[in-house]
Design a protein around this motif. Sequence first.
Motif, PDB file in Angstrom:
ATOM      1  N   PHE A  37      34.471  25.042  33.081  1.00 40.89           N
ATOM      2  CA  PHE A  37      34.624  24.380  34.493  1.00 40.89           C
ATOM      3  C   PHE A  37      34.304  25.286  35.632  1.00 40.89           C
ATOM      4  CE2 PHE A  37      37.582  21.568  32.010  1.00 40.89           C
ATOM      5  CZ  PHE A  37      36.567  20.436  31.866  1.00 40.89           C
ATOM      6  N   LEU A  38      34.950  26.663  35.366  1.00 35.81           N
ATOM      7  CA  LEU A  38      34.787  27.562  36.580  1.00 35.81           C
ATOM      8  C   LEU A  38      33.730  28.508  36.341  1.00 35.81           C
ATOM      9  CD1 LEU A  38      36.134  28.814  39.239  1.00 35.81           C
ATOM     10  CD2 LEU A  38      37.279  30.228  37.621  1.00 35.81           C
ATOM     11  N   PHE A  39      33.495  29.078  35.439  1.00 40.86           N
ATOM     12  CA  PHE A  39      32.480  29.962  35.211  1.00 40.86           C
ATOM     13  C   PHE A  39      31.096  29.617  34.790  1.00 40.86           C
ATOM     14  CE2 PHE A  39      36.224  32.788  34.272  1.00 40.86           C
ATOM     15  CZ  PHE A  39      36.338  33.388  35.801  1.00 40.86           C
ATOM     16  N   ASP A  40      30.952  28.761  33.973  1.00 34.19           N
ATOM     17  CA  ASP A  40      29.689  28.083  33.439  1.00 34.19           C
ATOM     18  C   ASP A  40      29.476  26.849  34.564  1.00 34.19           C
ATOM     19  OD1 ASP A  40      29.641  29.562  31.473  1.00 34.19           O
ATOM     20  OD2 ASP A  40      30.094  28.294  29.882  1.00 34.19           O
ATOM     21  N   GLY A  41      30.237  25.944  35.145  1.00 35.46           N
ATOM     22  CA  GLY A  41      30.145  24.786  35.661  1.00 35.46           C
ATOM     23  C   GLY A  41      29.908  25.255  37.205  1.00 35.46           C
ATOM     24  N   ILE A  42      30.941  25.738  37.771  1.00 32.58           N
ATOM     25  CA  ILE A  42      30.779  26.062  39.424  1.00 32.58           C
ATOM     26  C   ILE A  42      30.184  27.143  39.608  1.00 32.58           C
ATOM     27  CG2 ILE A  42      32.300  26.598  41.405  1.00 32.58           C
ATOM     28  CD1 ILE A  42      34.562  24.917  40.272  1.00 32.58           C
ATOM     29  N   LEU A  43      30.352  28.251  39.049  1.00 32.26           N
ATOM     30  CA  LEU A  43      29.678  29.641  39.569  1.00 32.26           C
ATOM     31  C   LEU A  43      28.441  29.699  38.756  1.00 32.26           C
ATOM     32  CD1 LEU A  43      32.817  31.874  39.395  1.00 32.26           C
ATOM     33  CD2 LEU A  43      31.792  30.708  41.297  1.00 32.26           C
ATOM     34  N   GLY A  44      28.122  29.127  37.605  1.00 33.38           N
ATOM     35  CA  GLY A  44      26.729  29.168  36.774  1.00 33.38           C
ATOM     36  C   GLY A  44      26.521  30.352  36.396  1.00 33.38           C
ATOM     37  N   LEU A  45      27.367  31.054  35.991  1.00 32.41           N
ATOM     38  CA  LEU A  45      27.230  32.457  35.245  1.00 32.41           C
ATOM     39  C   LEU A  45      26.505  32.222  33.878  1.00 32.41           C
ATOM     40  CD1 LEU A  45      30.524  34.169  35.785  1.00 32.41           C
ATOM     41  CD2 LEU A  45      28.363  34.524  37.164  1.00 32.41           C
ATOM     42  N   ASN A  46      25.663  33.424  33.325  1.00 31.32           N
ATOM     43  CA  ASN A  46      25.243  33.479  32.017  1.00 31.32           C
ATOM     44  C   ASN A  46      26.405  33.493  31.006  1.00 31.32           C
ATOM     45  OD1 ASN A  46      22.665  33.555  33.181  1.00 31.32           O
ATOM     46  ND2 ASN A  46      22.876  35.789  33.113  1.00 31.32           N
ATOM     47  N   ASN A  47      25.964  33.311  29.845  1.00 36.03           N
ATOM     48  CA  ASN A  47      26.898  33.303  28.547  1.00 36.03           C
ATOM     49  C   ASN A  47      28.007  34.468  28.629  1.00 36.03           C
ATOM     50  OD1 ASN A  47      28.191  31.929  26.639  1.00 36.03           O
ATOM     51  ND2 ASN A  47      26.779  32.797  24.886  1.00 36.03           N
ATOM     52  N   VAL A  48      27.240  35.729  28.548  1.00 31.70           N
ATOM     53  CA  VAL A  48      28.162  36.928  28.327  1.00 31.70           C
ATOM     54  C   VAL A  48      29.024  37.360  29.610  1.00 31.70           C
ATOM     55  CG1 VAL A  48      28.270  39.403  28.123  1.00 31.70           C
ATOM     56  CG2 VAL A  48      26.559  37.886  26.831  1.00 31.70           C
ATOM     57  N   PRO A  49      28.616  37.294  30.749  1.00 29.24           N
ATOM     58  CA  PRO A  49      29.616  37.289  31.770  1.00 29.24           C
ATOM     59  C   PRO A  49      30.801  36.438  31.882  1.00 29.24           C
ATOM     60  CG  PRO A  49      27.572  37.846  32.842  1.00 29.24           C
ATOM     61  CD  PRO A  49      27.385  37.291  31.516  1.00 29.24           C
ATOM     62  N   SER A  50      30.394  35.245  31.628  1.00 32.05           N
ATOM     63  CA  SER A  50      31.087  33.906  31.654  1.00 32.05           C
ATOM     64  C   SER A  50      32.323  34.225  30.533  1.00 32.05           C
ATOM     65  CB  SER A  50      30.417  32.700  31.316  1.00 32.05           C
ATOM     66  OG  SER A  50      31.313  31.556  31.190  1.00 32.05           O
ATOM     67  N   ASN A  51      31.930  34.524  29.415  1.00 33.03           N
ATOM     68  CA  ASN A  51      33.004  35.022  28.243  1.00 33.03           C
ATOM     69  C   ASN A  51      34.014  36.145  28.658  1.00 33.03           C
ATOM     70  OD1 ASN A  51      31.996  32.887  26.558  1.00 33.03           O
ATOM     71  ND2 ASN A  51      30.668  34.229  25.362  1.00 33.03           N
ATOM     72  N   VAL A  52      33.228  37.083  29.230  1.00 33.64           N
ATOM     73  CA  VAL A  52      33.946  38.139  29.685  1.00 33.64           C
ATOM     74  C   VAL A  52      35.204  37.942  31.053  1.00 33.64           C
ATOM     75  CG1 VAL A  52      34.029  40.384  30.945  1.00 33.64           C
ATOM     76  CG2 VAL A  52      32.451  39.783  29.069  1.00 33.64           C
ATOM     77  N   TYR A  53      34.866  37.050  31.877  1.00 31.21           N
ATOM     78  CA  TYR A  53      35.702  36.795  32.796  1.00 31.21           C
ATOM     79  C   TYR A  53      36.739  35.708  32.474  1.00 31.21           C
ATOM     80  CZ  TYR A  53      32.425  39.025  36.094  1.00 31.21           C
ATOM     81  OH  TYR A  53      31.707  39.907  36.821  1.00 31.21           O
ATOM     82  N   SER A  54      36.330  34.727  31.479  1.00 36.57           N
ATOM     83  CA  SER A  54      37.185  34.041  30.681  1.00 36.57           C
ATOM     84  C   SER A  54      38.125  34.654  29.984  1.00 36.57           C
ATOM     85  CB  SER A  54      36.358  32.973  30.151  1.00 36.57           C
ATOM     86  OG  SER A  54      35.551  32.079  30.856  1.00 36.57           O
ATOM     87  N   ALA A  55      37.789  35.624  29.265  1.00 38.49           N
ATOM     88  CA  ALA A  55      38.891  36.416  28.393  1.00 38.49           C
ATOM     89  C   ALA A  55      39.725  37.263  29.391  1.00 38.49           C
ATOM     90  CB  ALA A  55      37.866  37.672  27.540  1.00 38.49           C
TER      91      ALA A  55
END
Length: 87
Positions: A37-55
């Motif tokens: 919802f946040l990193f992929d959806g709202i912020l539209g980040l790529n896969n790797v940064p999205s995974n890092v921030y989610s972790a």
Amino acid sequence: MSEQKEVTELQAFKTVFYHSVVILALPVIAFFTSKIFLFDGILGLNNVPSNVYSAGVAVVVLHVALGVFIYRAYFDDRSKISAIKRD
């Protein structure tokens, strides 16, 4: 006396079980929720940064859950010990 001991042991088991489920499930839920919802959806980040921030979010949630468990274990035991000593 043994019935009271069984009740307190059951209560302790329920508390530890509850916190164990929270400590295991909440970081996983936080990871996928923040990723989708946040990193992929709202912020539209790529896969790797999205995974890092989610972790990172999951690690913070895990530390908060562990902190609450330690705080509750320390102060609940203190209040029960002082109540027993007063009796």
